[in-house]
Design a protein around this motif. Structure first.
Motif, PDB file in Angstrom:
ATOM      1  N   ALA A  64       0.824  -1.206   0.000  1.00  0.00           N
ATOM      2  CA  ALA A  64       0.000   0.000   0.000  1.00  0.00           C
ATOM      3  C   ALA A  64       0.863   1.263   0.000  1.00  0.00           C
ATOM      4  CB  ALA A  64      -0.928  -0.015   1.215  1.00  0.00           C
ATOM      5  N   SER A  65       1.993   1.221   0.722  1.00  0.00           N
ATOM      6  CA  SER A  65       2.876   2.386   0.784  1.00  0.00           C
ATOM      7  C   SER A  65       3.494   2.681  -0.571  1.00  0.00           C
ATOM      8  CB  SER A  65       3.973   2.147   1.827  1.00  0.00           C
ATOM      9  OG  SER A  65       4.863   3.249   1.881  1.00  0.00           O
ATOM     10  N   ARG A  67       2.404   1.744  -3.486  1.00  0.00           N
ATOM     11  CA  ARG A  67       1.348   2.141  -4.417  1.00  0.00           C
ATOM     12  C   ARG A  67       0.990   3.610  -4.228  1.00  0.00           C
ATOM     13  NH1 ARG A  67      -4.059   2.853  -4.874  1.00  0.00           N
ATOM     14  NH2 ARG A  67      -5.055   2.125  -6.806  1.00  0.00           N
ATOM     15  N   SER A  68       0.888   4.053  -2.984  1.00  0.00           N
ATOM     16  CA  SER A  68       0.553   5.449  -2.725  1.00  0.00           C
ATOM     17  C   SER A  68       1.650   6.378  -3.227  1.00  0.00           C
ATOM     18  CB  SER A  68       0.326   5.660  -1.229  1.00  0.00           C
ATOM     19  OG  SER A  68      -0.786   4.910  -0.770  1.00  0.00           O
ATOM     20  N   ILE A  69       2.912   6.017  -2.958  1.00  0.00           N
ATOM     21  CA  ILE A  69       4.027   6.882  -3.356  1.00  0.00           C
ATOM     22  C   ILE A  69       4.059   7.063  -4.867  1.00  0.00           C
ATOM     23  CG2 ILE A  69       6.545   7.032  -3.483  1.00  0.00           C
ATOM     24  CD1 ILE A  69       6.643   5.730  -0.721  1.00  0.00           C
ATOM     25  N   SER A  71       1.710   6.443  -7.025  1.00  0.00           N
ATOM     26  CA  SER A  71       0.498   7.077  -7.524  1.00  0.00           C
ATOM     27  C   SER A  71       0.599   8.595  -7.407  1.00  0.00           C
ATOM     28  CB  SER A  71      -0.718   6.567  -6.738  1.00  0.00           C
ATOM     29  OG  SER A  71      -1.894   7.246  -7.135  1.00  0.00           O
ATOM     30  N   HIS A  72       1.112   9.079  -6.276  1.00  0.00           N
ATOM     31  CA  HIS A  72       1.284  10.530  -6.109  1.00  0.00           C
ATOM     32  C   HIS A  72       2.340  11.071  -7.068  1.00  0.00           C
ATOM     33  CE1 HIS A  72      -1.449  10.587  -2.829  1.00  0.00           C
ATOM     34  NE2 HIS A  72      -0.668   9.928  -1.982  1.00  0.00           N
ATOM     35  N   SER A 187       0.464  16.714  -4.703  1.00  0.00           N
ATOM     36  CA  SER A 187       0.939  15.361  -4.984  1.00  0.00           C
ATOM     37  C   SER A 187       2.356  15.154  -4.461  1.00  0.00           C
ATOM     38  CB  SER A 187       0.883  15.088  -6.492  1.00  0.00           C
ATOM     39  OG  SER A 187      -0.439  15.172  -6.983  1.00  0.00           O
ATOM     40  N   ALA A 190       2.214  14.864  -0.700  1.00  0.00           N
ATOM     41  CA  ALA A 190       1.680  13.562  -0.318  1.00  0.00           C
ATOM     42  C   ALA A 190       2.724  12.464  -0.507  1.00  0.00           C
ATOM     43  CB  ALA A 190       0.431  13.244  -1.145  1.00  0.00           C
ATOM     44  N   ALA A 191       3.512  12.547  -1.586  1.00  0.00           N
ATOM     45  CA  ALA A 191       4.571  11.558  -1.798  1.00  0.00           C
ATOM     46  C   ALA A 191       5.635  11.651  -0.711  1.00  0.00           C
ATOM     47  CB  ALA A 191       5.201  11.758  -3.180  1.00  0.00           C
ATOM     48  N   CYS A 194       4.166  10.049   2.427  1.00  0.00           N
ATOM     49  CA  CYS A 194       4.133   8.584   2.336  1.00  0.00           C
ATOM     50  C   CYS A 194       5.536   7.987   2.459  1.00  0.00           C
ATOM     51  CB  CYS A 194       3.486   8.152   1.024  1.00  0.00           C
ATOM     52  SG  CYS A 194       1.717   8.487   0.929  1.00  0.00           S
TER      53      CYS A 194
END
Length: 234
Positions: A64-65, A67-69, A71-72, A187, A190-191, A194
């Motif tokens: 999940a981490s 993927r979030s990084i 994605s941002h 973004s 947020a990256a 994360c």
């Protein structure tokens, strides 16, 4: 007939056990026989994956981490592209004017006709305009005097038109700033957040592993140093 060659792999299928403790890999291999016919063979192999079972909750957090990084980061990349497109649109009127000036300079022999294609036209225009600003007159600019006189006496160069065009450019640049603030900066922040969380999780996992006797390098999901480098680069 017997097998004429070792064949080539034409497909791989994978299946996991419900508890992720085993992985079944089935490979399909196509071979050409001596009589020019083809045959397909299948070979299955079972792999034990006890580490995945033991660390499945940590892997969920790690997946999940990451993927979030990314994605941002992807959103930031799209925002930067949108901002660059907006900037090119905002500066297009100026580009059109400077291209016409470069064509005039080339016509009067003050610039290389191929400078526009070579990408050096901006330097030529900047130099001639600087000479014009410093001297206050185009007549001392040498071979460029005729081009500058013709350029600045065009009907489109009157004050009201230039002021209106300047306001249009400023509005376009303000739109670029708005795109950066609304799509890129959030973004990127947020990256960074994360990646900082990932670094904290990696340090915590390393501490817990040390308390339990330590993990081998093959069992370490993510090294704290690597997570720190990711956070620092972000």
């Amino acid at each position: 007939g017997g097998s004429g060659d070792k064949g080539v792999v034409c497909g791989v299928e994978l299946a996991c056990a419900p508890d992720l403790s085993a992985l079944l890999a089935v490979t399909k291999r196509r071979t050409r026989n001596n009589d020019s016919s083809r045959s397909t063979t299948m070979k299955a192999r079972l792999y034990g994956t006890p580490l995945i079972t033991r660390r499945r909750f940590d892997l969920q957090i790690l997946s999940a981490s990451y993927r979030s990084i990314f994605s941002h980061l992807w959103d930031a990349r799209r925002g930067i592209r949108a901002a660059l497109d907006s900037l090119r649109t905002a500066l297009r009127p100026l580009d059109t004017k400077f291209q016409s000036l470069l064509q005039l300079l080339s016509k009067y022999g003050a610039a290389d006709p191929h400078a526009l294609e070579a990408g050096s036209g901006a330097d030529i225009v900047r130099l001639e305009l600087l000479r014009f600003i410093l001297s206050g007159r185009s007549t001392v600019a040498g071979d460029a005097s005729g081009a500058l006189d013709q350029f600045f006496t065009r009907p489109q160069m009157h004050d009201q038109f230039l002021q209106r065009e300047a306001r249009g450019v400023e509005a376009g640049v303000a739109g670029v700033e708005g795109t950066l603030r609304s799509r890129v900066i959030p973004s990127v922040l947020a990256a960074v957040h994360c990646s900082e969380e990932l670094y904290g999780w990696a340090r915590g996992a390393a501490t817990r592993a040390g308390d339990d006797g330590g993990l081998s390098s093959s069992e370490e999901l993510v090294a704290p140093d690597e997570a720190l480098r990711l956070y620092a680069s972000s």
